[in-house]
Design a protein around this motif. Sequence first.
Motif, PDB file in Angstrom:
ATOM      1  N   PRO A  50     -42.607   8.690 -44.957  1.00 53.26           N
ATOM      2  CA  PRO A  50     -41.381   8.554 -44.160  1.00 53.26           C
ATOM      3  C   PRO A  50     -41.611   7.970 -42.764  1.00 53.26           C
ATOM      4  O   PRO A  50     -40.701   7.400 -42.178  1.00 53.26           O
ATOM      5  CB  PRO A  50     -40.851   9.981 -44.072  1.00 53.26           C
ATOM      6  CG  PRO A  50     -42.017  10.859 -44.331  1.00 53.26           C
ATOM      7  CD  PRO A  50     -42.937  10.074 -45.219  1.00 53.26           C
ATOM      8  N   LYS A  51     -42.819   8.107 -42.221  1.00 55.19           N
ATOM      9  CA  LYS A  51     -43.077   7.576 -40.872  1.00 55.19           C
ATOM     10  C   LYS A  51     -43.310   6.076 -40.895  1.00 55.19           C
ATOM     11  O   LYS A  51     -42.931   5.369 -39.963  1.00 55.19           O
ATOM     12  CB  LYS A  51     -44.288   8.275 -40.257  1.00 55.19           C
ATOM     13  CG  LYS A  51     -44.035   9.723 -39.941  1.00 55.19           C
ATOM     14  CD  LYS A  51     -45.231  10.352 -39.280  1.00 55.19           C
ATOM     15  CE  LYS A  51     -44.952  11.828 -38.999  1.00 55.19           C
ATOM     16  NZ  LYS A  51     -46.095  12.466 -38.361  1.00 55.19           N
ATOM     17  N   LYS A  52     -43.939   5.583 -41.927  1.00 54.56           N
ATOM     18  CA  LYS A  52     -44.313   4.164 -41.988  1.00 54.56           C
ATOM     19  C   LYS A  52     -43.175   3.294 -42.533  1.00 54.56           C
ATOM     20  O   LYS A  52     -43.121   2.100 -42.224  1.00 54.56           O
ATOM     21  CB  LYS A  52     -45.547   4.036 -42.888  1.00 54.56           C
ATOM     22  CG  LYS A  52     -46.303   2.782 -42.709  1.00 54.56           C
ATOM     23  CD  LYS A  52     -47.077   2.794 -41.427  1.00 54.56           C
ATOM     24  CE  LYS A  52     -48.062   1.660 -41.411  1.00 54.56           C
ATOM     25  NZ  LYS A  52     -48.637   1.443 -40.126  1.00 54.56           N
ATOM     26  N   LEU A  53     -42.274   3.871 -43.313  1.00 62.53           N
ATOM     27  CA  LEU A  53     -41.221   3.093 -43.963  1.00 62.53           C
ATOM     28  C   LEU A  53     -40.306   2.355 -42.975  1.00 62.53           C
ATOM     29  O   LEU A  53     -40.017   1.173 -43.182  1.00 62.53           O
ATOM     30  CB  LEU A  53     -40.411   4.001 -44.890  1.00 62.53           C
ATOM     31  CG  LEU A  53     -39.765   3.349 -46.099  1.00 62.53           C
ATOM     32  CD1 LEU A  53     -40.774   2.565 -46.912  1.00 62.53           C
ATOM     33  CD2 LEU A  53     -39.105   4.388 -46.971  1.00 62.53           C
ATOM     34  N   PRO A  54     -39.847   2.991 -41.872  1.00 61.12           N
ATOM     35  CA  PRO A  54     -39.019   2.230 -40.916  1.00 61.12           C
ATOM     36  C   PRO A  54     -39.760   1.056 -40.275  1.00 61.12           C
ATOM     37  O   PRO A  54     -39.166   0.002 -40.051  1.00 61.12           O
ATOM     38  CB  PRO A  54     -38.640   3.266 -39.853  1.00 61.12           C
ATOM     39  CG  PRO A  54     -38.763   4.574 -40.530  1.00 61.12           C
ATOM     40  CD  PRO A  54     -39.876   4.400 -41.526  1.00 61.12           C
ATOM     41  N   GLU A  55     -41.046   1.232 -40.011  1.00 60.34           N
ATOM     42  CA  GLU A  55     -41.836   0.138 -39.441  1.00 60.34           C
ATOM     43  C   GLU A  55     -41.918  -1.027 -40.421  1.00 60.34           C
ATOM     44  O   GLU A  55     -41.792  -2.188 -40.023  1.00 60.34           O
ATOM     45  CB  GLU A  55     -43.248   0.622 -39.113  1.00 60.34           C
ATOM     46  CG  GLU A  55     -43.310   1.643 -38.001  1.00 60.34           C
ATOM     47  CD  GLU A  55     -44.707   2.193 -37.817  1.00 60.34           C
ATOM     48  OE1 GLU A  55     -45.683   1.516 -38.217  1.00 60.34           O
ATOM     49  OE2 GLU A  55     -44.825   3.294 -37.261  1.00 60.34           O
ATOM     50  N   GLY A 104     -39.773  -1.699 -42.780  1.00 60.57           N
ATOM     51  CA  GLY A 104     -38.429  -2.278 -42.847  1.00 60.57           C
ATOM     52  C   GLY A 104     -38.155  -3.224 -41.687  1.00 60.57           C
ATOM     53  O   GLY A 104     -37.600  -4.304 -41.869  1.00 60.57           O
ATOM     54  N   ARG A 105     -38.547  -2.804 -40.477  1.00 54.71           N
ATOM     55  CA  ARG A 105     -38.368  -3.670 -39.301  1.00 54.71           C
ATOM     56  C   ARG A 105     -39.186  -4.949 -39.428  1.00 54.71           C
ATOM     57  O   ARG A 105     -38.702  -6.049 -39.138  1.00 54.71           O
ATOM     58  CB  ARG A 105     -38.759  -2.931 -38.028  1.00 54.71           C
ATOM     59  CG  ARG A 105     -37.644  -2.104 -37.432  1.00 54.71           C
ATOM     60  CD  ARG A 105     -38.006  -1.629 -36.044  1.00 54.71           C
ATOM     61  NE  ARG A 105     -39.102  -0.666 -36.030  1.00 54.71           N
ATOM     62  CZ  ARG A 105     -38.970   0.628 -36.291  1.00 54.71           C
ATOM     63  NH1 ARG A 105     -37.793   1.121 -36.578  1.00 54.71           N
ATOM     64  NH2 ARG A 105     -40.010   1.428 -36.252  1.00 54.71           N
ATOM     65  N   LEU A 163     -41.192   5.137 -50.647  1.00 55.38           N
ATOM     66  CA  LEU A 163     -41.255   6.340 -49.813  1.00 55.38           C
ATOM     67  C   LEU A 163     -42.504   7.161 -50.120  1.00 55.38           C
ATOM     68  O   LEU A 163     -43.168   7.656 -49.203  1.00 55.38           O
ATOM     69  CB  LEU A 163     -39.997   7.184 -50.027  1.00 55.38           C
ATOM     70  CG  LEU A 163     -39.836   8.408 -49.152  1.00 55.38           C
ATOM     71  CD1 LEU A 163     -39.784   8.009 -47.687  1.00 55.38           C
ATOM     72  CD2 LEU A 163     -38.573   9.167 -49.522  1.00 55.38           C
TER      73      LEU A 163
END
Length: 69
Positions: A23-28, A30-31, A18
Amino acid sequence: MLSNIGVPGLILILVLALIIFGPKKLPEIGRAFGQTLREFKKSTRELTSDVMEEFEDEDKKKRLNKVQD
């Protein structure tokens, strides 16, 4: 391998990810990791099924040769 990490180690890894990626790049990320893992599993299944089919074909050929002899 992951069974030796434990909960504190996992939390530390998640906090570091993190901090490093935000926080903006972490979901990308993960996907992308999930898609990569799915593709790897799919390829593994396909390879396994191809190998099993090849073994079954070889076995059928051997049986046919025994019957013909």
